[in-house]
Design an enzyme around this catalytic site. Structure first.
Site, short mmCIF file in Angstrom:
data_model
loop_
_atom_site.label_atom_id
_atom_site.label_comp_id
_atom_site.label_asym_id
_atom_site.label_seq_id
_atom_site.Cartn_x
_atom_site.Cartn_y
_atom_site.Cartn_z
N TYR A 151 0.94 -1.10 0.02
CA TYR A 151 -0.02 -0.28 0.25
C TYR A 151 0.53 1.46 -0.15
O TYR A 151 1.05 2.09 -0.69
CB TYR A 151 -0.76 0.01 1.06
N LYS A 155 1.33 4.27 -2.86
CA LYS A 155 1.20 5.65 -2.87
C LYS A 155 2.32 6.53 -2.78
O LYS A 155 1.72 7.89 -3.54
CB LYS A 155 0.28 5.56 -1.47
P1 NDP Z 1 -13.84 2.93 -0.30
O1 NDP Z 1 -14.03 1.73 0.07
O2 NDP Z 1 -15.07 3.66 1.04
O3 NDP Z 1 -14.16 3.99 -1.77
C1 NDP Z 1 -13.38 2.79 -2.20
C2 NDP Z 1 -13.55 3.28 -3.46
O4 NDP Z 1 -12.58 2.66 -4.27
C3 NDP Z 1 -15.22 2.39 -3.46
O5 NDP Z 1 -15.59 3.23 -4.50
C4 NDP Z 1 -14.86 1.07 -4.96
O6 NDP Z 1 -15.63 0.67 -5.58
C5 NDP Z 1 -13.60 1.67 -5.69
N1 NDP Z 1 -12.19 0.65 -6.29
C6 NDP Z 1 -11.57 0.11 -5.14
N2 NDP Z 1 -11.46 -0.54 -6.41
C7 NDP Z 1 -12.04 -0.47 -7.59
C8 NDP Z 1 -11.03 -1.47 -9.03
N3 NDP Z 1 -11.01 -2.30 -9.24
N4 NDP Z 1 -12.37 -0.94 -10.11
C9 NDP Z 1 -13.20 0.25 -9.45
N5 NDP Z 1 -13.56 1.14 -8.86
C10 NDP Z 1 -12.65 0.86 -7.21
O7 NDP Z 1 -12.42 4.06 1.04
P2 NDP Z 1 -11.73 5.45 0.48
O8 NDP Z 1 -13.05 6.18 0.07
O9 NDP Z 1 -11.18 5.34 1.83
O10 NDP Z 1 -10.68 5.32 -0.17
C11 NDP Z 1 -10.28 6.13 -1.41
C12 NDP Z 1 -9.23 6.28 -2.16
O11 NDP Z 1 -8.82 7.09 -0.26
C13 NDP Z 1 -8.29 4.95 -2.04
O12 NDP Z 1 -7.54 5.25 -3.27
C14 NDP Z 1 -7.55 5.02 -0.95
O13 NDP Z 1 -6.25 4.29 -1.41
C15 NDP Z 1 -7.27 6.42 -0.18
N6 NDP Z 1 -6.98 6.67 0.88
C16 NDP Z 1 -8.43 6.74 2.11
C17 NDP Z 1 -7.42 6.65 2.93
C18 NDP Z 1 -8.65 6.57 4.85
O14 NDP Z 1 -8.08 6.08 5.61
N7 NDP Z 1 -9.99 6.16 4.08
C19 NDP Z 1 -6.39 7.63 3.92
C20 NDP Z 1 -5.79 7.63 2.48
C21 NDP Z 1 -6.40 6.94 1.70
P3 NDP Z 1 -16.72 -0.34 -4.96
O15 NDP Z 1 -17.18 -0.64 -4.31
O16 NDP Z 1 -17.81 -0.69 -6.00
O17 NDP Z 1 -15.77 -1.31 -5.11
#
Ligand code: NDP
Length: 259
Positions: A151, A155
């Site tokens: 991860y 990033k």
């Molecule tokens: P969520 O799990 O709420 O959202 C993740 C999103 O990514 C979902 O909409 C999911 O869609 C989508 N996704 C994952 N894999 C795929 C794929 N292969 N194709 C299409 N869509 C995909 O998490 P967050 O909102 O927290 O995460 C969003 C971003 O923020 C990520 O990149 C994460 O690494 C980053 N982030 C989050 C942090 C946190 O603490 N929350 C901290 C730092 C960074 P579906 O559900 O339909 O699979």
């Protein structure tokens, strides 16, 4: 429609949950037309039901190039050239030393790094000149958190890649920046903390590591993405903005270090 993104088109990957969904809501409130992608049809449908006809919800896996191409084509067909691209989709798999398969490691790399490049590549010909690309990074680039090698590597890769993409897209006046959230309240933590009680304990623990003494909210990240997407950030390029309460910048101010 008035607002900071009036009559602009945005494409948000992973817009059916967490930070992506909060950003879609805010962008629409600021006058944009927004296409979101995701894999889960139920949450795509829920977003469409909530946000109405200025939202296009497209089932598309970002690790699938043909699906990405279809998603971009559908966005352009419905709403025109893309002014703001938020490459946000990501997963949070743990990959501890000694207990990780190649498949698990590569899954994180494929989703969080490779797919981000191919998202930008698919959208690039359809980005409006002077548009904005925002990539979702993380505090993990600097945390050294045990168990998260893949991860953190992805990033850090996103941040490195953002500078190259900014250079490549600069001739068209397109800016590329990274938003780097700290721990933020979204469904990404469901596996780490599957019950309300477990999440409360997790939240208390994580709050000790932020100088502001709390977990972040998805809406706080969305507001920073809005800034980067809007003309307010017209000279902000190739940089990374942490939305982490100071976890990286002022670590020793966190409650866990206070006497
Ligand atoms: P969520 O799990 O709420 O959202 C993740 C999103 O990514 C979902 O909409 C999911 O869609 C989508 N996704 C994952 N894999 C795929 C794929 N292969 N194709 C299409 N869509 C995909 O998490 P967050 O909102 O927290 O995460 C969003 C971003 O923020 C990520 O990149 C994460 O690494 C980053 N982030 C989050 C942090 C946190 O603490 N929350 C901290 C730092 C960074 P579906 O559900 O339909 O699979």
């Amino acid at each position: 429609m008035a607002g900071r993104l009036a009559n602009k088109t945005a494409l948000i990957t992973g817009g059916n949950s967490g930070i992506g969904l909060a950003t879609a809501r805010l962008f629409i409130a600021e006058g944009a037309r927004v296409a979101i992608t995701g894999r889960k049809q139920d949450t795509l449908d829920a977003a469409r039901a909530e946000l109405g006809e200025r939202l296009l919800a497209i089932p598309a896996d970002t690790t699938d190039e043909a699906a990405l191409a279809r998603a971009v084509a559908a966005t352009v067909k419905e709403f025109g050239p893309v002014h703001a691209l938020f490459a946000n989709a990501g997963i949070a798999g743990a990959t501890p030393l000694g207990g990780t398969t190649r498949e698990a490691f590569e899954d994180v790399v494929r989703t969080n790094l490779t797919a981000v490049f191919f998202t930008v590549q698919a959208a690039a010909p359809h980005l409006a000149d002077h548009g904005s690309v925002i990539l979702n990074g993380s505090v993990h680039t600097a945390l050294g958190m045990p168990g998260y090698a893949a991860y953190a590597a992805t990033k850090a890769g996103v941040t490195g890649m953002s500078r190259v993409l900014a250079a490549e897209l600069a001739p068209r006046g397109i800016r590329v920046n990274v938003v780097a959230p700290g721990a933020t309240r979204t469904p990404i933590w469901n596996r780490t903390a599957p019950t309300a009680e477990a999440f409360k304990a997790f939240e208390q623990r994580i709050s000790q590591t932020s100088p502001l003494g709390r977990i972040g909210e998805a809406e706080e990240v969305a507001k920073t993405v809005l800034f980067l997407a809007s003309d307010d950030a017209s000279n902000v390029n190739a940089t990374e903005i942490f939305v982490d309460g100071g976890t990286i910048g002022a670590r020793m101010g966190a409650p866990m270090f206070r006497g």
